[in-house]
Structures are given as C-alpha cells and as structure tokens.
Design a protein around this motif. Structure first.
Motif, PDB file in Angstrom:
ATOM      1  N   LEU A 115      26.568  63.648  -9.626  1.00 45.14           N
ATOM      2  CA  LEU A 115      25.869  62.408  -9.962  1.00 45.14           C
ATOM      3  C   LEU A 115      26.167  61.946 -11.379  1.00 45.14           C
ATOM      4  N   THR A 116      26.997  62.695 -12.106  1.00 46.94           N
ATOM      5  CA  THR A 116      27.379  62.326 -13.468  1.00 46.94           C
ATOM      6  C   THR A 116      28.283  61.092 -13.451  1.00 46.94           C
ATOM      7  N   PRO A 154      26.325  54.966 -10.441  1.00 46.05           N
ATOM      8  CA  PRO A 154      26.148  55.782 -11.657  1.00 46.05           C
ATOM      9  C   PRO A 154      24.709  55.879 -12.132  1.00 46.05           C
ATOM     10  N   ILE A 155      23.881  54.845 -11.853  1.00 49.52           N
ATOM     11  CA  ILE A 155      22.497  54.833 -12.348  1.00 49.52           C
ATOM     12  C   ILE A 155      21.504  55.212 -11.256  1.00 49.52           C
ATOM     13  N   ILE A 156      22.000  55.761 -10.151  1.00 48.65           N
ATOM     14  CA  ILE A 156      21.111  56.070  -9.029  1.00 48.65           C
ATOM     15  C   ILE A 156      20.136  57.187  -9.404  1.00 48.65           C
ATOM     16  N   ASN A 157      18.908  57.079  -8.886  1.00 50.07           N
ATOM     17  CA  ASN A 157      17.866  58.069  -9.149  1.00 50.07           C
ATOM     18  C   ASN A 157      17.790  59.037  -7.976  1.00 50.07           C
ATOM     19  N   ARG A 158      17.887  60.316  -8.265  1.00 51.33           N
ATOM     20  CA  ARG A 158      17.893  61.324  -7.206  1.00 51.33           C
ATOM     21  C   ARG A 158      16.587  61.310  -6.407  1.00 51.33           C
ATOM     22  N   LYS A 159      15.499  60.879  -7.026  1.00 47.34           N
ATOM     23  CA  LYS A 159      14.218  60.857  -6.327  1.00 47.34           C
ATOM     24  C   LYS A 159      14.218  59.858  -5.166  1.00 47.34           C
ATOM     25  N   GLY A 160      15.062  58.852  -5.245  1.00 46.50           N
ATOM     26  CA  GLY A 160      15.101  57.843  -4.190  1.00 46.50           C
ATOM     27  C   GLY A 160      16.096  58.161  -3.086  1.00 46.50           C
ATOM     28  N   PHE A 161      16.632  59.369  -3.091  1.00 49.35           N
ATOM     29  CA  PHE A 161      17.620  59.733  -2.080  1.00 49.35           C
ATOM     30  C   PHE A 161      16.980  59.887  -0.708  1.00 49.35           C
ATOM     31  N   THR A 162      17.737  59.493   0.305  1.00 50.69           N
ATOM     32  CA  THR A 162      17.316  59.710   1.681  1.00 50.69           C
ATOM     33  C   THR A 162      17.947  60.999   2.201  1.00 50.69           C
ATOM     34  N   ARG A 163      17.617  61.316   3.427  1.00 46.39           N
ATOM     35  CA  ARG A 163      18.201  62.491   4.063  1.00 46.39           C
ATOM     36  C   ARG A 163      19.718  62.349   4.196  1.00 46.39           C
ATOM     37  N   VAL A 164      20.191  61.124   4.387  1.00 43.47           N
ATOM     38  CA  VAL A 164      21.633  60.877   4.515  1.00 43.47           C
ATOM     39  C   VAL A 164      22.339  61.155   3.193  1.00 43.47           C
ATOM     40  N   HIS A 165      21.734  60.710   2.079  1.00 45.54           N
ATOM     41  CA  HIS A 165      22.301  60.996   0.767  1.00 45.54           C
ATOM     42  C   HIS A 165      22.448  62.496   0.552  1.00 45.54           C
ATOM     43  N   ASP A 166      21.371  63.232   0.832  1.00 41.82           N
ATOM     44  CA  ASP A 166      21.398  64.683   0.641  1.00 41.82           C
ATOM     45  C   ASP A 166      22.428  65.348   1.551  1.00 41.82           C
ATOM     46  N   SER A 167      22.580  64.815   2.759  1.00 38.19           N
ATOM     47  CA  SER A 167      23.543  65.375   3.695  1.00 38.19           C
ATOM     48  C   SER A 167      24.980  65.200   3.200  1.00 38.19           C
ATOM     49  N   ILE A 168      25.272  64.031   2.653  1.00 34.97           N
ATOM     50  CA  ILE A 168      26.620  63.768   2.130  1.00 34.97           C
ATOM     51  C   ILE A 168      26.900  64.639   0.913  1.00 34.97           C
ATOM     52  N   LEU A 169      25.921  64.720   0.017  1.00 36.56           N
ATOM     53  CA  LEU A 169      26.100  65.585  -1.159  1.00 36.56           C
ATOM     54  C   LEU A 169      26.303  67.034  -0.739  1.00 36.56           C
ATOM     55  N   GLY A 170      25.567  67.469   0.276  1.00 31.28           N
ATOM     56  CA  GLY A 170      25.719  68.833   0.765  1.00 31.28           C
ATOM     57  C   GLY A 170      27.108  69.081   1.337  1.00 31.28           C
ATOM     58  N   GLU A 171      27.642  68.080   2.019  1.00 27.89           N
ATOM     59  CA  GLU A 171      28.991  68.214   2.579  1.00 27.89           C
ATOM     60  C   GLU A 171      30.039  68.309   1.466  1.00 27.89           C
ATOM     61  N   ILE A 172      29.864  67.496   0.431  1.00 23.81           N
ATOM     62  CA  ILE A 172      30.783  67.561  -0.712  1.00 23.81           C
ATOM     63  C   ILE A 172      30.683  68.915  -1.385  1.00 23.81           C
ATOM     64  N   TYR A 173      29.436  69.403  -1.532  1.00 20.54           N
ATOM     65  CA  TYR A 173      29.235  70.711  -2.168  1.00 20.54           C
ATOM     66  C   TYR A 173      29.928  71.827  -1.391  1.00 20.54           C
ATOM     67  N   ARG A 174      29.785  71.829  -0.067  1.00 18.52           N
ATOM     68  CA  ARG A 174      30.409  72.877   0.744  1.00 18.52           C
ATOM     69  C   ARG A 174      31.935  72.809   0.649  1.00 18.52           C
ATOM     70  N   ASP A 175      32.458  71.608   0.629  1.00 17.76           N
ATOM     71  CA  ASP A 175      33.910  71.446   0.542  1.00 17.76           C
ATOM     72  C   ASP A 175      34.428  71.940  -0.804  1.00 17.76           C
ATOM     73  N   LEU A 176      33.688  71.629  -1.868  1.00 18.56           N
ATOM     74  CA  LEU A 176      34.110  72.053  -3.204  1.00 18.56           C
ATOM     75  C   LEU A 176      33.959  73.551  -3.398  1.00 18.56           C
ATOM     76  N   SER A 177      32.807  74.088  -3.055  1.00 17.52           N
ATOM     77  CA  SER A 177      32.524  75.500  -3.338  1.00 17.52           C
ATOM     78  C   SER A 177      33.398  76.452  -2.536  1.00 17.52           C
ATOM     79  N   LYS A 178      33.815  76.050  -1.336  1.00 21.79           N
ATOM     80  CA  LYS A 178      34.597  76.941  -0.486  1.00 21.79           C
ATOM     81  C   LYS A 178      36.099  76.847  -0.728  1.00 21.79           C
ATOM     82  N   LYS A 179      36.571  75.656  -1.090  1.00 19.67           N
ATOM     83  CA  LYS A 179      38.019  75.446  -1.144  1.00 19.67           C
ATOM     84  C   LYS A 179      38.550  75.041  -2.517  1.00 19.67           C
ATOM     85  N   LYS A 180      37.695  74.467  -3.365  1.00 21.95           N
ATOM     86  CA  LYS A 180      38.233  73.825  -4.567  1.00 21.95           C
ATOM     87  C   LYS A 180      37.598  74.261  -5.873  1.00 21.95           C
ATOM     88  N   LEU A 181      36.595  75.112  -5.822  1.00 20.97           N
ATOM     89  CA  LEU A 181      35.931  75.566  -7.043  1.00 20.97           C
ATOM     90  C   LEU A 181      35.945  77.085  -7.093  1.00 20.97           C
TER      91      LEU A 181
END
Length: 358
Positions: A115-116, A154-181
């Motif tokens: 979110l940076t 860039p100015i989005i507030n995490r408190k206003g996230f929906t379940r879809v937002h969290d799902s997409i972020l989770g998918e990015i996290y899994r892709d990064l942590s397993k293959k790219k980080l």
C-alpha cells in the motif's frame, strides 16, 4: 574347452550389439529429414521463447541487526527500578535474526508495504497497483464485475477495504512470499541478513525491496521501544508537572514576602504562608532533580535501542537480471527437439517391429 565357450558366446553377443547399433544408426540417418525439420522447429521455438520471456530482475538488500546491550547503565537502571520505573535497556530475543527474517515475510508487513506510494513516470502509484499492472491481472478481470473496477490508490485507507480488496492483497502476498521474496542469513558466522526480491519489473523489485525494509524497520523500532518510550513520556509529563508546581511555589514565596514587608517581628503567624511556600519550593526542587535524572536515563536507554536495523547494501539500478538469451534459446530448443524426435522414431520402429513379428 569349457572355459572357451563363454568367451565365444561373449564375442558373439558383442558382435550382435554392434550390428544392432549400426542398424539403429542407419535407420536414424535415413530419417534425417524428419530430425532436421524437428531441429529447425525446436530452434525456432527456443528463439521465440527467448524473445517473449521477460528478464527477471533481482533487487538485493542486506542489513545487520543492531543489538545494543545495557552495559554501563546497570547501576542507574537499578536505581530507576527501585522507584518502580522500567526504562528499558534490555535487548530481548523476540526479534532475533531468525525471527526478524520471518517478520520480513509476514503477511501484515508485505501487505502494508504493497500500500506504499511510489513515484513512477511522474505519477504516484501504490506498489499493489504497480504489481497488478505488471502481471496483467486486469486483462483477466474484464469479465469479473466484482473485481474489474477494484483499484489500490496511493491514498486509500485500509479501514475501508472490502473482502475483495483483502482477497487480492492476499493473492499478491502468496505470489510474492512463495516465488519472489527470499530472506536468509548468508553465513551462520556473520550476523548479516540478505533480502532478495524477484520481478520482471525492475522498478517494482527495487521499490518494493526498499519499502519493505522501511516498513519492517519502523515496526521493529515501534515494537521494541514501546515500553521505554511510554515510560519516558510518563517521566517527561511528571517532570513538566513538578517544574510547573515549583515555579508556582517560587512565585508564591515572592508574593508572601511582599505581603509581610516591614512586618512587626513579633507577628510571626503572618509569616507562615511564606514559610510553607519555601517548604514547597525545597520539596519540589528535590523531586524535580530526581525526575530529571530519571528522564535523562530513559532517553539514553531509548537511544540505545534505536535504530535497530542497519542497512549495509541497497539495490542500485541497473539491477542484476537473469535473461534467457537468444543463443541459449536456440541451442536448448534444438537439443530438446532432436532428442524428442529421435525418441519418437525409436518407439515407432520398436512398435512396428513388434507388430510384424507378432
């Protein structure tokens, strides 16, 4: 006589093997057109793959964990403890090298980093949005009404996230942590931890690597110094309060003295307010002196615990990349194509022979 028979038999077997190999060689040579066509196709596919495949960039950041000990403050900290104050100064093992490495790969740290906001081509964009664009995910979302309009501004507030937002972020996290980080300690004897971020986007690899280091560093400092900072703030407020009371008492003494100016020495009762104020001044002075000492000790302890992460090397453009070269693609494609073409021809001849013999 008996010893000569096995030798003759072995010689016959060797001759048969050579004959068989010669037959297979002649057969494969006779099929040179097929093998040549397969080689050309394989080389072409290998060249195409080398052109299409994007190079993978690696951003590397190395850092050392700073673990200051409370040497030289033992007596002072013990004195503070006797007053019921804990001003820190003990390193603790919650953030050891191994725990710190896992902290870098934790979901909260990675998602907060995504979110940076970064500046790309003169525009502010979040790292999450940059990753989605780089992976061409939006092309696959065109037919998904729930997610096709989802954006990570860039100015989005995490408190206003929906379940879809969290799902997409989770998918990015899994892709990064397993293959790219990747975070590891290169040598057990050296307290230096290295972080590698892989991406086909050179800027994303660099920005994400640096942003993650800052995110973890801020969290590390806030968590590790929370108690010491809290106690320092309490001591500072108490010091300010006592200083205000002392100033008020000093002013009170002056006012009381002005009221008793040229007073008859025999009238001592009227001098009591001035005496009481002087006692307040003495008491507050002693308290303030001790509080100032404790506040300074708390500041020293807090400084010894921050900063906690010392960056040694940062990713510098241009980044190291693993590019599949054209020559390499042609050679690998040619070899694989010839190998599989030969294998298919061999199996075809074996099957044909078995059918004829049966």
């Amino acid at each position: 006589m008996e010893n000569s028979l096995p030798v003759k038999k072995d010689e016959v077997s060797l001759k048969e093997l050579l004959v068989t190999l010669k037959e297979w060689w002649c057969y494969l040579v006779s099929q040179w057109k097929i093998i040549l066509i397969a080689a050309i196709i394989g080389a072409g596919l290998g060249l195409t793959y080398s052109v299409i495949k994007k190079p993978v960039y690696t951003a590397t950041l190395s850092f050392a964990l700073e673990d200051e000990k409370s040497t030289g403050l033992g007596g002072a900290l013990g004195l503070a403890s006797s007053f019921g104050l804990d001003i820190g100064g003990t390193g603790g093992s919650v953030f050891s090298d191994s725990n710190l490495a896992e902290l870098f790969k934790s979901r909260s740290m990675v998602e907060n980093t995504l979110l940076t906001s970064v500046l790309v081509d003169g525009k502010n964009i979040s790292l999450a949005e940059m990753y989605i664009q780089n992976e061409n995910w939006r092309e696959n979302w065109k037919d998904e009404p729930k997610i096709k309009d989802i954006q990570f501004l860039p100015i989005i507030n995490r408190k206003g996230f929906t379940r879809v937002h969290d799902s997409i972020l989770g998918e990015i996290y899994r892709d990064l942590s397993k293959k790219k980080l990747f975070v590891s300690k290169k040598d057990k004897k050296i307290d230096i931890i290295s972080m590698d971020v892989l991406s086909t986007n050179e800027l994303f690899a660099k920005y994400f690597c640096e942003a993650l280091a800052r995110q973890v560093g801020q969290f590390y400092i806030t968590t590790k110094t929370k108690k010491a900072r809290s106690n320092m703030n309490i001591l500072q407020r108490q010091t300010d309060s006592i200083r205000s009371a002392l100033n008020s008492a000093i002013s009170g003494v002056a006012v009381a003295n002005d009221r008793t100016f040229n007073l008859n020495p025999a009238l001592n009762v009227k001098r009591s307010p001035s005496i009481r104020r002087q006692v307040d001044v003495q008491a507050n002075t002693a308290i303030l002196t001790e509080l100032v000492k404790q506040t300074e000790l708390a500041k020293v302890a807090l400084r010894k615990e921050t900063p906690l992460i010392q960056v040694i090397d940062r990713p510098i453009l241009p980044l190291m990349n693993d590019k599949f070269g054209k020559f390499k693609g042609i050679v690998f494609g040619l070899i694989l194509a010839v190998f599989f073409a030969t294998l298919i021809l061999v199996f075809k001849r074996i099957i044909t022979k078995s059918i004829i013999n049966s």
